[in-house]
Design an enzyme around this catalytic site. Structure first.
Site: not given
Ligand code: PXP
Length: 256
Positions: A12, A14-15, A23, A48, A50, A54-55, A75, A105-106, A156, A199-200, A221-222
């Protein structure tokens, strides 16, 4: 790319876009990050889009679809705007998530059971366009059965509560959240659903959850983007692949 039978890693990005947007310019480019993740062994890219942009932005989705050459997991919230975009973009898969503007976040799973009437036509439209549909849900019987009844091909499972518990110092392998995920994965697979999780996740939690034989894909992702600041994206994607392979091999009795 994962070997046949290996758990797929969806990265992922996104970040990367979060940092770019800080910037307002074009650097760092999430598409370049996706290409690097691919070169390091990612099996798919998750982004994702959104409602508040935002990203990830609309143009990023178009480029991720056309310039990366990996399955794109779009997503999104199950809104008319996003469904229309997905039908236009034709990603490999859409992962439907709950979305609230004020959240960081979600935060929770999609209430597939409570929102079934709203979700049904949207899921049908995506499937009708040949897009695989994934629902991001808590590992609860009611939600898994609703996802199945709605015709989603994938669930998921939300690993956020388990990973947070671990951050708070819990025993990750033995806790109730992990057992809930284990049972949820078993139940979903028994219904014929493909099981993803995310997630996480970090190296340790990814390795542990890779031990569940029903898990086909992890979306992360994060942690990866954060660690990439220190180690580089190539290195962290490779290390994550190795952690997942280790967890899967241990579960299969291939390593001590
Ligand atoms: N899967 C889903 C459905 C999510 O919403 C997210 C966060 O955007 C992730 C995976 C990835 O989560 P993380 O960024 O915490 O790894």
């Amino acid at each position: 790319m994962a070997a046949p039978g290996a758990i797929r890693l969806g990265v992922n990005i996104d970040h990367v876009a979060t940092v770019r947007n800080a910037r307002g310019g074009v650097h760092p480019d999430p598409v370049r990050a996706a290409q690097m993740a691919k070169a390091a062994g990612a099996d798919g890219i998750t982004a994702h889009l959104r409602e508040d942009r935002r990203h990830i932005r609309d143009g990023d989705m178009v480029r991720l679809r056309s310039e990366v050459g990996l399955p794109l997991n779009f997503e999104m919230a199950a809104t008319d705007e996003m469904i229309a975009m997905a039908l236009d973009l034709r990603p490999h898969a859409c992962c439907l998530v709950p979305e609230r503007r004020e959240e960081r976040t979600t935060e929770g799973g999609l209430d597939a059971a409570g929102l079934a009437a709203d979700l049904a036509p949207r899921i049908d439209a995506l499937k009708g366009a040949g897009i695989r549909v994934s629902l991001f849900i808590a590992a609860e019987t009611r939600q898994i059965e609703a996802a199945h009844a709605l015709g989603a091909q994938i669930v998921e499972l939300h690993t956020g509560a388990w990973c947070e518990h671990r951050l708070a110092g819990g025993d990750i392998a033995a806790d109730g959240e992990f057992r809930r995920l284990m049972k949820g994965a078993q139940h979903a697979a028994a219904l014929g659903l493909e099981v993803h999780a995310g997630h996480g996740l970090d190296y340790e939690t990814a390795e542990l959850i890779a031990g569940l034989p029903q898990v086909a894909e992890l979306n992360i992702g994060h942690f990866l983007i954060g660690e990439a600041i220190f180690e580089g994206l190539d290195a962290v994607v490779r290390r994550m692949r190795a952690a997942i392979a280790k967890g899967q091999a241990r579960a299969l009795g291939q390593v001590a």
